[in-house]
Design a protein around this motif. Structure first.
Motif, PDB file in Angstrom:
ATOM      1  N   TRP A  10       0.862  -1.182   0.000  1.00  0.00           N
ATOM      2  CA  TRP A  10       0.000   0.000   0.000  1.00  0.00           C
ATOM      3  C   TRP A  10       0.897   1.230   0.000  1.00  0.00           C
ATOM      4  O   TRP A  10       1.873   1.289   0.748  1.00  0.00           O
ATOM      5  CB  TRP A  10      -0.905   0.005   1.227  1.00  0.00           C
ATOM      6  N   VAL A  11       0.564   2.184  -0.849  1.00  0.00           N
ATOM      7  CA  VAL A  11       1.320   3.428  -0.938  1.00  0.00           C
ATOM      8  C   VAL A  11       0.383   4.591  -0.679  1.00  0.00           C
ATOM      9  O   VAL A  11      -0.690   4.697  -1.295  1.00  0.00           O
ATOM     10  CB  VAL A  11       1.979   3.585  -2.326  1.00  0.00           C
ATOM     11  N   GLY A  12       0.772   5.451   0.224  1.00  0.00           N
ATOM     12  CA  GLY A  12      -0.004   6.658   0.494  1.00  0.00           C
ATOM     13  C   GLY A  12       0.802   7.889   0.133  1.00  0.00           C
ATOM     14  O   GLY A  12       2.011   7.939   0.390  1.00  0.00           O
ATOM     15  N   PRO A  31       4.206  -2.758   3.150  1.00  0.00           N
ATOM     16  CA  PRO A  31       4.111  -4.036   2.448  1.00  0.00           C
ATOM     17  C   PRO A  31       2.864  -4.818   2.858  1.00  0.00           C
ATOM     18  O   PRO A  31       2.468  -4.799   4.034  1.00  0.00           O
ATOM     19  CB  PRO A  31       5.381  -4.774   2.879  1.00  0.00           C
ATOM     20  N   GLN A  32       2.258  -5.488   1.876  1.00  0.00           N
ATOM     21  CA  GLN A  32       1.081  -6.294   2.174  1.00  0.00           C
ATOM     22  C   GLN A  32       1.494  -7.677   2.670  1.00  0.00           C
ATOM     23  O   GLN A  32       2.405  -8.294   2.131  1.00  0.00           O
ATOM     24  CB  GLN A  32       0.191  -6.456   0.951  1.00  0.00           C
ATOM     25  N   THR A  33       0.826  -8.128   3.710  1.00  0.00           N
ATOM     26  CA  THR A  33       1.023  -9.489   4.188  1.00  0.00           C
ATOM     27  C   THR A  33       0.269 -10.442   3.273  1.00  0.00           C
ATOM     28  O   THR A  33      -0.950 -10.338   3.120  1.00  0.00           O
ATOM     29  CB  THR A  33       0.501  -9.639   5.631  1.00  0.00           C
ATOM     30  N   GLN A  34       0.974 -11.346   2.656  1.00  0.00           N
ATOM     31  CA  GLN A  34       0.380 -12.215   1.640  1.00  0.00           C
ATOM     32  C   GLN A  34      -0.805 -13.016   2.166  1.00  0.00           C
ATOM     33  O   GLN A  34      -1.810 -13.179   1.487  1.00  0.00           O
ATOM     34  CB  GLN A  34       1.449 -13.179   1.098  1.00  0.00           C
ATOM     35  N   ASP A  35      -0.684 -13.530   3.394  1.00  0.00           N
ATOM     36  CA  ASP A  35      -1.714 -14.433   3.891  1.00  0.00           C
ATOM     37  C   ASP A  35      -2.876 -13.710   4.558  1.00  0.00           C
ATOM     38  O   ASP A  35      -3.861 -14.340   4.930  1.00  0.00           O
ATOM     39  CB  ASP A  35      -1.109 -15.451   4.870  1.00  0.00           C
ATOM     40  N   ASP A  36      -2.788 -12.400   4.726  1.00  0.00           N
ATOM     41  CA  ASP A  36      -3.879 -11.683   5.384  1.00  0.00           C
ATOM     42  C   ASP A  36      -3.954 -10.247   4.874  1.00  0.00           C
ATOM     43  O   ASP A  36      -3.623  -9.303   5.584  1.00  0.00           O
ATOM     44  CB  ASP A  36      -3.676 -11.696   6.900  1.00  0.00           C
TER      45      ASP A  36
END
Length: 212
Positions: free
Chosen positions: A10-12, A66-71
């Motif tokens: 995610w980028v803000g 960074p996005q957590t792949q599993d959640d």
């Protein structure tokens, strides 16, 4: 986030609403204004999580989470908590932020941040005439979060037309609204007229979107 990173995040993108007028007002004390920005930034650094990176210039900055792949849902909820803290810190110092949030692959190393999400976040930030944060529904879908698991998006009137999006705002909303009223009254009398118009538009947007 440290070192080199490449992956989905995610980028803000955020900037201070009305900053150009603030610089003009304090042109004889730019050092004082710079110190206020630094103090605010130092406070913000305390509320960001270790894997969240920040890239800044003047009153503007990007954050990457960074996005957590599993959640993926919890990843976005973590972003939301951090962004709400950003809004609180800046709003308490009468430096209201406007921002946009996007999802996608990014590359980050040192002071370099590139990727499609970077460009999208910048574009989204400019959509609304008000210091709030915009997260279009298309970005929720892009992150693989089922829209049924995310709070309902609303139809938001933007400068480019109507989009389905979620808005994050400083709390309490009444204090936020009162700030826009004070700013409007200040510039309505002392000018510039264009700045007064910007705060007037922000006032109306808040009343319309948040039912005040």
């Amino acid at each position: 986030m440290s070192g080199e990173f490449r992956g989905n995040a995610w980028v803000g993108y955020f900037d201070i609403y009305g900053f150009k007028a603030l610089v003009a007002e304090q042109r004889n004390d730019l050092g004082g204004l710079a110190q206020k920005l630094q103090d605010t930034y130092d406070e913000v650094s305390k509320v960001l999580l270790p894997d969240t990176a920040i890239f800044r210039i003047s009153d503007c900055f990007f954050i990457t989470c960074p996005q957590t792949q599993d959640d993926p849902l919890n990843s976005l909820l973590s972003v939301q908590r951090q962004v709400e803290e950003l809004l609180r810190v800046y709003s308490e110092r009468e430096l209201p932020l406007r921002g946009g949030l996007a999802f996608g692959e990014v590359y980050a190393k040192g002071d370099v941040l590139i990727g499609s999400a970077v460009a999208k976040a910048y574009e989204y930030e400019q959509l609304v005439p008000c210091p709030v944060v915009v997260i279009p529904a298309r970005e929720i879908r892009e992150s693989k979060i089922p829209l049924t698991k995310w709070k309902a998006s609303e139809d938001i009137a933007t400068r480019d037309g109507i989009i389905a999006a979620t808005l994050w705002k400083p709390r309490p909303i009444q204090d936020f609204y009162n700030l826009t009223v004070r700013m409007y009254r200040k510039y309505r009398v002392g000018g510039p007229a264009s700045v007064a118009k910007a705060w007037y538009d922000a006032q109306r947007f808040i009343k319309t979107e948040f039912g005040l």
